[in-house]
Write a protein that holds these residues in place. Structure first.
Motif, PDB file in Angstrom:
ATOM      1  N   GLY A 136     -11.990 -73.568 -99.551  1.00  0.00           N
ATOM      2  CA  GLY A 136     -13.003 -74.534 -99.166  1.00  0.00           C
ATOM      3  C   GLY A 136     -13.442 -74.426 -97.723  1.00  0.00           C
ATOM      4  N   GLU A 137     -12.669 -73.745 -96.917  1.00  0.00           N
ATOM      5  CA  GLU A 137     -12.996 -73.618 -95.499  1.00  0.00           C
ATOM      6  C   GLU A 137     -14.000 -72.476 -95.266  1.00  0.00           C
ATOM      7  OE1 GLU A 137      -9.021 -75.495 -93.397  1.00  0.00           O
ATOM      8  OE2 GLU A 137      -9.265 -73.303 -93.436  1.00  0.00           O
ATOM      9  N   SER A 138     -14.384 -72.345 -93.999  1.00  0.00           N
ATOM     10  CA  SER A 138     -15.394 -71.353 -93.625  1.00  0.00           C
ATOM     11  C   SER A 138     -14.819 -70.363 -92.614  1.00  0.00           C
ATOM     12  CB  SER A 138     -16.612 -72.052 -93.015  1.00  0.00           C
ATOM     13  OG  SER A 138     -17.185 -72.958 -93.932  1.00  0.00           O
ATOM     14  N   LEU A 139     -15.471 -69.227 -92.520  1.00  0.00           N
ATOM     15  CA  LEU A 139     -15.054 -68.193 -91.592  1.00  0.00           C
ATOM     16  C   LEU A 139     -16.287 -67.355 -91.253  1.00  0.00           C
ATOM     17  CD1 LEU A 139     -12.183 -67.552 -90.499  1.00  0.00           C
ATOM     18  CD2 LEU A 139     -12.021 -65.779 -92.252  1.00  0.00           C
ATOM     19  N   ARG A 140     -16.320 -66.817 -90.048  1.00  0.00           N
ATOM     20  CA  ARG A 140     -17.415 -65.926 -89.682  1.00  0.00           C
ATOM     21  C   ARG A 140     -16.858 -64.584 -89.214  1.00  0.00           C
ATOM     22  NH1 ARG A 140     -21.551 -66.546 -84.625  1.00  0.00           N
ATOM     23  NH2 ARG A 140     -19.702 -65.748 -83.554  1.00  0.00           N
ATOM     24  N   LEU A 141     -17.353 -63.527 -89.822  1.00  0.00           N
ATOM     25  CA  LEU A 141     -17.002 -62.175 -89.414  1.00  0.00           C
ATOM     26  C   LEU A 141     -18.102 -61.630 -88.510  1.00  0.00           C
ATOM     27  CD1 LEU A 141     -15.762 -60.642 -92.787  1.00  0.00           C
ATOM     28  CD2 LEU A 141     -14.414 -61.767 -91.010  1.00  0.00           C
ATOM     29  N   LYS A 143     -28.245 -57.265 -79.710  1.00  0.00           N
ATOM     30  CA  LYS A 143     -26.868 -56.939 -79.360  1.00  0.00           C
ATOM     31  C   LYS A 143     -26.220 -55.987 -80.357  1.00  0.00           C
ATOM     32  CE  LYS A 143     -26.186 -61.468 -77.206  1.00  0.00           C
ATOM     33  NZ  LYS A 143     -25.390 -62.727 -77.216  1.00  0.00           N
ATOM     34  N   ASN A 144     -26.961 -55.581 -81.386  1.00  0.00           N
ATOM     35  CA  ASN A 144     -26.400 -54.718 -82.444  1.00  0.00           C
ATOM     36  C   ASN A 144     -25.145 -55.329 -83.053  1.00  0.00           C
ATOM     37  OD1 ASN A 144     -28.370 -52.738 -82.442  1.00  0.00           O
ATOM     38  ND2 ASN A 144     -27.287 -51.426 -80.998  1.00  0.00           N
ATOM     39  N   VAL A 145     -25.233 -56.603 -83.355  1.00  0.00           N
ATOM     40  CA  VAL A 145     -24.104 -57.309 -83.962  1.00  0.00           C
ATOM     41  C   VAL A 145     -24.484 -57.793 -85.352  1.00  0.00           C
ATOM     42  CG1 VAL A 145     -22.474 -59.222 -83.773  1.00  0.00           C
ATOM     43  CG2 VAL A 145     -23.281 -58.075 -81.710  1.00  0.00           C
ATOM     44  N   LEU A 146     -23.609 -57.571 -86.295  1.00  0.00           N
ATOM     45  CA  LEU A 146     -23.794 -58.028 -87.675  1.00  0.00           C
ATOM     46  C   LEU A 146     -22.807 -59.159 -87.936  1.00  0.00           C
ATOM     47  CD1 LEU A 146     -25.169 -57.404 -90.464  1.00  0.00           C
ATOM     48  CD2 LEU A 146     -23.100 -56.072 -90.978  1.00  0.00           C
ATOM     49  N   TYR A 147     -23.280 -60.188 -88.613  1.00  0.00           N
ATOM     50  CA  TYR A 147     -22.428 -61.328 -88.933  1.00  0.00           C
ATOM     51  C   TYR A 147     -22.340 -61.538 -90.439  1.00  0.00           C
ATOM     52  CZ  TYR A 147     -23.275 -62.550 -84.032  1.00  0.00           C
ATOM     53  OH  TYR A 147     -23.374 -62.535 -82.660  1.00  0.00           O
ATOM     54  N   LEU A 148     -21.256 -62.147 -90.848  1.00  0.00           N
ATOM     55  CA  LEU A 148     -21.144 -62.634 -92.220  1.00  0.00           C
ATOM     56  C   LEU A 148     -20.567 -64.047 -92.140  1.00  0.00           C
ATOM     57  CD1 LEU A 148     -21.531 -61.907 -95.228  1.00  0.00           C
ATOM     58  CD2 LEU A 148     -19.074 -61.347 -95.283  1.00  0.00           C
ATOM     59  N   HIS A 149     -21.429 -65.018 -92.430  1.00  0.00           N
ATOM     60  CA  HIS A 149     -20.999 -66.415 -92.432  1.00  0.00           C
ATOM     61  C   HIS A 149     -20.505 -66.736 -93.837  1.00  0.00           C
ATOM     62  CE1 HIS A 149     -22.993 -67.196 -88.518  1.00  0.00           C
ATOM     63  NE2 HIS A 149     -23.849 -66.294 -88.948  1.00  0.00           N
ATOM     64  N   MET A 150     -19.256 -67.110 -93.946  1.00  0.00           N
ATOM     65  CA  MET A 150     -18.648 -67.360 -95.241  1.00  0.00           C
ATOM     66  C   MET A 150     -18.255 -68.835 -95.341  1.00  0.00           C
ATOM     67  SD  MET A 150     -16.259 -63.947 -95.575  1.00  0.00           S
ATOM     68  CE  MET A 150     -15.290 -64.340 -94.121  1.00  0.00           C
ATOM     69  N   THR A 151     -18.785 -69.515 -96.339  1.00  0.00           N
ATOM     70  CA  THR A 151     -18.447 -70.914 -96.576  1.00  0.00           C
ATOM     71  C   THR A 151     -17.893 -71.079 -97.988  1.00  0.00           C
ATOM     72  OG1 THR A 151     -20.657 -71.477 -97.380  1.00  0.00           O
ATOM     73  CG2 THR A 151     -20.278 -71.664 -95.014  1.00  0.00           C
ATOM     74  N   GLY A 152     -17.250 -72.200 -98.235  1.00  0.00           N
ATOM     75  CA  GLY A 152     -16.705 -72.453 -99.562  1.00  0.00           C
ATOM     76  C   GLY A 152     -15.790 -71.353-100.043  1.00  0.00           C
ATOM     77  N   LEU A 153     -14.955 -70.845 -99.145  1.00  0.00           N
ATOM     78  CA  LEU A 153     -14.092 -69.722 -99.499  1.00  0.00           C
ATOM     79  C   LEU A 153     -13.105 -70.103-100.591  1.00  0.00           C
ATOM     80  CD1 LEU A 153     -13.543 -68.371 -95.898  1.00  0.00           C
ATOM     81  CD2 LEU A 153     -14.445 -67.027 -97.808  1.00  0.00           C
ATOM     82  N   ASN A 154     -12.845 -69.157-101.463  1.00  0.00           N
ATOM     83  CA  ASN A 154     -11.854 -69.363-102.511  1.00  0.00           C
ATOM     84  C   ASN A 154     -10.886 -68.182-102.549  1.00  0.00           C
ATOM     85  OD1 ASN A 154     -12.972 -67.315-104.394  1.00  0.00           O
ATOM     86  ND2 ASN A 154     -14.697 -68.743-104.490  1.00  0.00           N
ATOM     87  N   VAL A 155      -9.835 -68.326-103.327  1.00  0.00           N
ATOM     88  CA  VAL A 155      -8.787 -67.310-103.372  1.00  0.00           C
ATOM     89  C   VAL A 155      -9.355 -65.952-103.759  1.00  0.00           C
ATOM     90  CG1 VAL A 155      -6.650 -66.633-104.520  1.00  0.00           C
ATOM     91  CG2 VAL A 155      -6.992 -69.015-103.848  1.00  0.00           C
ATOM     92  N   GLY A 156     -10.380 -65.957-104.585  1.00  0.00           N
ATOM     93  CA  GLY A 156     -11.014 -64.715-105.016  1.00  0.00           C
ATOM     94  C   GLY A 156     -11.718 -63.959-103.911  1.00  0.00           C
TER      95      GLY A 156
END
Length: 122
Positions: free
Chosen positions: A14-19, A76-89
């Motif tokens: 359920g939490e979020s993370l940003r790569l 800045k040549n930066v790529l992001y991945l915003h991840m929300t609603g994370l699950n075990v999968g």
């Protein structure tokens, strides 16, 4: 040319993370960027992509649509991945990928980052 990924970690469902992924080196242009992931015992799969050369078109795996968002800071040549609603999968090693033209060869080649571990606990 190098791709350096960061931002992985251990989160609860359920939490979020940003790569983040920084592209560095003698870069002339970046045409496409993407995030892949590989879970234990599974093949590497495409998670999200952004086509820099065609107006920032994005595409997502069905399993992450509506939860993940790919974005790029072109300055800045930066790529992001915003991840929300994370699950075990979503637990996997996440790799950034880019198709880059470098100054040395002036050819466009694919590059991979080193991977960032994302672990989601229930």
């Amino acid at each position: 040319v190098q791709l350096q990924a960061s931002g992985g970690g251990l989160v609860q469902a359920g939490e979020s993370l940003r790569l983040s992924c920084v592209a560095s080196g003698n870069i002339v242009e970046i045409t496409d960027m993407a995030w892949y992931r590989q879970a234990p015992g599974k093949q590497r799969e495409l998670v999200a992509s952004i086509q820099v050369s065609s107006g920032q078109n994005t595409d997502y795996a069905d399993s992450v649509k509506g939860r993940f968002a790919i974005a790029r800071d072109s300055a800045k040549n930066v790529l992001y991945l915003h991840m929300t609603g994370l699950n075990v999968g979503d637990t996997a090693v996440y790799y950034c990928w880019a198709r880059i033209r470098d100054r040395a060869s002036y050819s466009i080649r694919p590059y991979w980052g080193q991977g960032a571990q994302v672990t989601v606990s229930s």
